[in-house]
Design a protein around this motif. Sequence first.
Motif, PDB file in Angstrom:
ATOM      1  N   TYR A 189      35.205  43.323  42.831  1.00 17.30           N
ATOM      2  CA  TYR A 189      36.209  43.367  41.760  1.00 17.30           C
ATOM      3  C   TYR A 189      35.530  43.425  40.391  1.00 17.30           C
ATOM      4  O   TYR A 189      35.968  44.168  39.499  1.00 17.30           O
ATOM      5  CB  TYR A 189      37.112  42.136  41.852  1.00 17.30           C
ATOM      6  N   PRO A 206      44.533  39.501  43.720  1.00 18.60           N
ATOM      7  CA  PRO A 206      44.266  40.493  42.662  1.00 18.60           C
ATOM      8  C   PRO A 206      44.443  41.944  43.090  1.00 18.60           C
ATOM      9  O   PRO A 206      44.718  42.812  42.257  1.00 18.60           O
ATOM     10  CB  PRO A 206      42.794  40.212  42.294  1.00 18.60           C
ATOM     11  N   THR A 207      44.281  42.244  44.385  1.00 14.42           N
ATOM     12  CA  THR A 207      44.392  43.629  44.857  1.00 14.42           C
ATOM     13  C   THR A 207      45.590  43.833  45.780  1.00 14.42           C
ATOM     14  O   THR A 207      45.679  44.872  46.434  1.00 14.42           O
ATOM     15  CB  THR A 207      43.111  44.042  45.610  1.00 14.42           C
ATOM     16  N   LEU A 241      45.402  49.618  41.584  1.00 16.07           N
ATOM     17  CA  LEU A 241      45.712  48.222  41.286  1.00 16.07           C
ATOM     18  C   LEU A 241      47.209  47.959  41.420  1.00 16.07           C
ATOM     19  O   LEU A 241      48.016  48.906  41.414  1.00 16.07           O
ATOM     20  CB  LEU A 241      45.235  47.883  39.877  1.00 16.07           C
TER      21      LEU A 241
END
Length: 344
Positions: free
Chosen positions: A97, A153-154, A165
């Motif tokens: 990331y 986050p993904t 994203l």
Amino acid sequence: MTPARDDTAAGTGGTARGETLREALRAGAVFILLLSMVIGFTIAQPAFININNLMSILQAVSVVAVLGAGVTVTLAVGGFDLSIGAVAASGVMAASYIMIVWGLGAFATVPLVLLFGAAVGLANAFLIVRLKVPDLLATLAMMFLLTGLQLIPTAGRSISPGLILPDGSTATGRYDPLFLLIGRSSLFGVVPVPVLIMAAVAIVLFVLTERTRIGRLLFATGGNELATRLAGGPTDRLKALAYVISGTLAALGGIIVAARVGRGDVSSGASLLMDSVAAALIGFAVLGLRRPNVFGTVVGAVFVGVLLNGLTMLNAPYYTQDFVKGAVLVGALALTYGVARTRR
């Protein structure tokens, strides 16, 4: 009556020599088995002893040995870290990331991931030392927390160049070639860098645990925490140090995996916990020490690696590998604790 005394002395001497021989065999049992496997696999498949294959085995077990060394330190203080597999997997995702989404290079990524691992270790130490949560429960909770956190986050997707994203934008970063060298390059084209990292970690931790006052205090804390505290030992700090070391080494293992595969795979680290724990526990039987030790952990990791590599080269079914690892672990524990009970 003199001959009787001579016979008694001879019998006593023979018993002592027999006990010495048995103790030597117990202490070297793992090495004898390891040598036997190497010889057996070489006879069955001569390519096994090829230097490239041996380096491949060491590279394959390097991450397990690094994580196992962290487990060993927590075992030394009487604890246990169940979160190391999740920390390593989170380290893989974090490294990916940072480079793919944030666009940073290797010189920023590596320290940030290591700091992340140390922070997880501190969080574990806070739960265990300050809040008095049992170590197994605290690190189990951390394992579940990290397993879920790394997916947020993904939106549960693996990380690779061109990642879409959650907000619909596309990540523009890429893996730093210098970072990939950590997992893919070799010294003089022979010794892989992960093997060098494993050796460096093993040497540093061996010196720390076996040759320094801190190491003696770590084992003293695990042996009798109350007595160590009454003797002036900073047991809380020692336990915190052990979990910080464990978390940092787990993150280092994640860095190696990320650099090797060049991808932030959400399934990475799935088997690292069990494999590293197995290596640490097999290490109890090395040299008959019957206690956690870094040298034994590395030997345990190599032992399992040689076994699985040899079985693979002999075309043994892949689904038998977990059974084999379990059988080896049971045998090592029986050798360790069964012998100790017999001697008592």
